[in-house]
Enzyme design. Sequence first.
Site, PDB file in Angstrom:
ATOM      1  CB  CYS A  83     -18.205  11.745 -12.817  1.00 39.96           C
ATOM      2  SG  CYS A  83     -18.451  13.536 -12.921  1.00 39.96           S
ATOM      3  CG  HIS A 188     -13.319  11.592 -11.969  1.00 39.78           C
ATOM      4  ND1 HIS A 188     -13.826  11.261 -13.273  1.00 39.78           N
ATOM      5  CD2 HIS A 188     -14.310  12.934 -11.632  1.00 39.78           C
ATOM      6  CE1 HIS A 188     -14.681  12.229 -13.861  1.00 39.78           C
ATOM      7  NE2 HIS A 188     -15.040  12.959 -12.901  1.00 39.78           N
ATOM      8  CD  GLU A 190     -11.666   8.490 -13.432  1.00 38.33           C
ATOM      9  OE1 GLU A 190     -12.082   7.933 -12.399  1.00 38.33           O
ATOM     10  OE2 GLU A 190     -12.171   9.124 -14.150  1.00 38.33           O
ATOM     11  CG  ASP A 244       4.585  26.507 -22.481  1.00 39.95           C
ATOM     12  OD1 ASP A 244       3.611  25.871 -21.990  1.00 39.95           O
ATOM     13  OD2 ASP A 244       5.036  27.364 -22.288  1.00 39.95           O
ATOM     14  CG  ASP A 402      -1.696  33.594 -23.715  1.00 35.87           C
ATOM     15  OD1 ASP A 402      -1.148  33.198 -22.927  1.00 35.87           O
ATOM     16  OD2 ASP A 402      -2.125  33.017 -24.911  1.00 35.87           O
TER      17      ASP A 402
HETATM   18  O1  1PR Z   1      -4.394  30.078 -28.974  1.00 37.02           O
HETATM   19  O2  1PR Z   1      -6.008  27.962 -28.520  1.00 37.02           O
HETATM   20  O3  1PR Z   1      -3.886  27.633 -29.915  1.00 37.02           O
HETATM   21  O4  1PR Z   1      -3.553  28.158 -27.878  1.00 37.02           O
HETATM   22  C1  1PR Z   1      -2.247  28.289 -27.377  1.00 37.02           C
HETATM   23  C2  1PR Z   1      -1.582  28.083 -26.074  1.00 37.02           C
HETATM   24  O5  1PR Z   1      -0.177  28.075 -26.181  1.00 37.02           O
HETATM   25  C3  1PR Z   1      -2.122  29.086 -25.123  1.00 37.02           C
HETATM   26  O6  1PR Z   1      -2.740  28.632 -23.985  1.00 37.02           O
HETATM   27  C4  1PR Z   1      -0.939  29.993 -24.727  1.00 37.02           C
HETATM   28  O7  1PR Z   1      -0.806  30.426 -23.516  1.00 37.02           O
HETATM   29  C5  1PR Z   1       0.075  28.997 -24.992  1.00 37.02           C
HETATM   30  N1  1PR Z   1       1.419  29.617 -25.642  1.00 37.02           N
HETATM   31  C6  1PR Z   1       1.570  30.302 -26.902  1.00 37.02           C
HETATM   32  N2  1PR Z   1       2.780  30.602 -27.189  1.00 37.02           N
HETATM   33  C7  1PR Z   1       3.395  30.450 -26.150  1.00 37.02           C
HETATM   34  C8  1PR Z   1       4.888  30.547 -25.742  1.00 37.02           C
HETATM   35  O8  1PR Z   1       5.348  30.595 -24.654  1.00 37.02           O
HETATM   36  N3  1PR Z   1       5.588  31.331 -26.778  1.00 37.02           N
HETATM   37  N4  1PR Z   1       2.914  29.668 -23.934  1.00 37.02           N
HETATM   38  C9  1PR Z   1       2.313  29.766 -24.940  1.00 37.02           C
HETATM   39  C10 1PR Z   1       2.163  29.910 -22.906  1.00 37.02           C
HETATM   40  C11 1PR Z   1       2.649  30.138 -20.580  1.00 37.02           C
HETATM   41  C12 1PR Z   1       2.639  29.020 -19.734  1.00 37.02           C
HETATM   42  C13 1PR Z   1       3.585  28.893 -18.949  1.00 37.02           C
HETATM   43  C14 1PR Z   1       3.649  29.858 -17.546  1.00 37.02           C
HETATM   44  C15 1PR Z   1       4.480  29.461 -16.443  1.00 37.02           C
HETATM   45  N5  1PR Z   1       2.988  29.494 -21.879  1.00 37.02           N
HETATM   46  O9  1PR Z   1       2.200  27.975 -20.080  1.00 37.02           O
HETATM   47  O10 1PR Z   1       3.823  27.722 -18.950  1.00 37.02           O
HETATM   48  O11 1PR Z   1       3.866  31.226 -17.858  1.00 37.02           O
HETATM   49  O12 1PR Z   1       6.127  29.529 -16.908  1.00 37.02           O
HETATM   50  P1  1PR Z   1       6.950  29.862 -15.887  1.00 37.02           P
HETATM   51  O13 1PR Z   1       6.437  28.956 -14.574  1.00 37.02           O
HETATM   52  O14 1PR Z   1       8.339  29.306 -16.337  1.00 37.02           O
HETATM   53  O15 1PR Z   1       6.804  31.475 -15.309  1.00 37.02           O
HETATM   54  P2  1PR Z   1      -4.344  28.362 -28.626  1.00 37.02           P
END
Ligand code: 1PR
Length: 574
Positions: A83, A188, A190, A244, A402
Amino acid sequence: MDFAVVTLLDYGAGNVRSVRNAIRHLGFQIKDVQTPKDILNARRLIFPGVGAFAPAMDVLNNTGMGEALCSYIQNDRPFLGICLGLQLLFESSDENGPVGGLGIIPGVVGRFDSSHGFRVPHIGWNALQITKDSEILDDIGNRHVYFVHSYRAMPSNENKEWISSTCNYGDEFIASVRRGNVHAVQFHPEKSGGKQCWSFSIEEVFASKVIFDRGRLYRSVLKGRHRNLRRGDIASLQVIACLDVRANDEGDLVVTKGDQYDVREHAEQSKVRNLGKPVELAGQYYNDGADEVSFLNITGFRDFPLGDVPMLQVLRCASENVFVPLTVGGGIRDFTDLNGRYYSSLEVASEYFRSGADKISIGSDAVHAAEAYLKTKVKTGKSSIEQISRVYGNQAVVVSIDPRRVYLNDPSDVEFKSIKLTSPGKQNFLVQMEKNMPGINARQTEFCHNHLHPGFSADGGLLVINGGREGRPIGAYELAKAVEELGAGEILLNCIDCDGQGKGFDIDLVKMISDAVSIPVIASSGAGVSEHFSDVFSKTNASAALAAGIFHRKEVPVQSVKEHLLKEGIEVRT
Ligand code: 1PR
């Protein structure tokens, strides 16, 4: 013994951990370069690099390593650059420049031209056009390899004797070079799918014959979104598995999954859902063919990430066995600890990179940065996005958005961009907010209703931070444009309304954002069946689609999604 030792030039930026893991995985010992003499004495040298050109050249020039490297390469000693390790061999780069390079290969490293309609950075899996015999490309065939870069060197009469393969992404660019014992690759190895892609043969003099799995060659019938493109012009679309992660009530780090961001069991009211162990699941999704694995530390906003030893450990362990890109998000921001010590967001991100992340993802802090930028129109250079992209390159910085829908009676009521939904949803914004977002109280809800109306849907959309607990007065569209200007390289576009519902991605939202920016957009939230992936790829310009729940609950494995996409004529890596 020396024949089993690889000398590694790690100049301190970028994720060298994944290269280390790959080398160790093949049974080699690693000797780190400490002084220029270590370069001159190396039997075989690997120079990896994810990061920006100028800081890397500064280190090479200031430590005398640049001079040693030139001498090593000019003496035709066994070398593999990866890279940035390829780009630095050229005369100069336009990245924050012009900045002078090592000057070994004629040519200037320039930025991809996004006017061809190709998204920059180039992030994803492509096939190569091999132009000359190069041991490290033996057996690669039409296999896809992983690229992540915004800058590239172009073939010319002056450098053609070096070129061993090229790749098309809008322009034809140099994918690898070889002269004698000196090899360098823009992709990449790797991160291109594992041992079969990155295998060293000890018998070789260099012991760095990178052997690519012949694999099952994939030739798609180009149709749908790819109808007008030639093979090789195509970056395959990516399927990403997302984990998550948070501590459960017993204090164990678990993979959880919410419904519209509520991760607690409905039956056992207070329990955080536990869907498995992060390292195990990451390994499983890698084996199943995921093109990338994302970890989101969903409570990172309230903790200090560098104090979160288990999360860093998860990353270290996962990167030992997962040879596709790893993205990590949660809590990346400036932080002052209880002892009053200040850590910049760059320091926080650097620890994630050192622990095995290839990209970091910023959520809440990106919203604050965008708000400040939109207010003043001044780039201070101090936001987390700017600091991290300056050192590690735009391609290493993802912004996670979000948004939540806000339904409006009249789009002209709001100052933010809104769109008409193709399939209207619920009409009562207040009820929905109160029902699904316990963290937002009535006063905040009213405030949001009256003042925030940012958005994306029939109307509008509200952006939230801190895991959905706080609404902010900025729309998804405005945020996406602002973070692109600040230097984000990719957008991870969630949708709170669709999260965990299994009813499909928010096509209207994904279309609006992927049309608005020229960086890659990952569609996230709502996947329930394989058809939802073909739907989002055929109706929007998303470069990748991410899912969590269907993979964790084993309802639809990654392979089935990819088989379906292939059947639909959508190019994916197999
Ligand atoms: O704000 O910089 O500390 O980052 C926090 C991160 O955590 C952000 O990316 C935020 O989107 C994520 N987050 C915070 N709270 C939640 C929660 O679920 N309570 N999750 C959360 C975000 C959404 C996706 C999920 C998709 C697909 N979750 O990550 O995986 O919606 O889900 P699905 O296929 O089941 O529908 P910071």
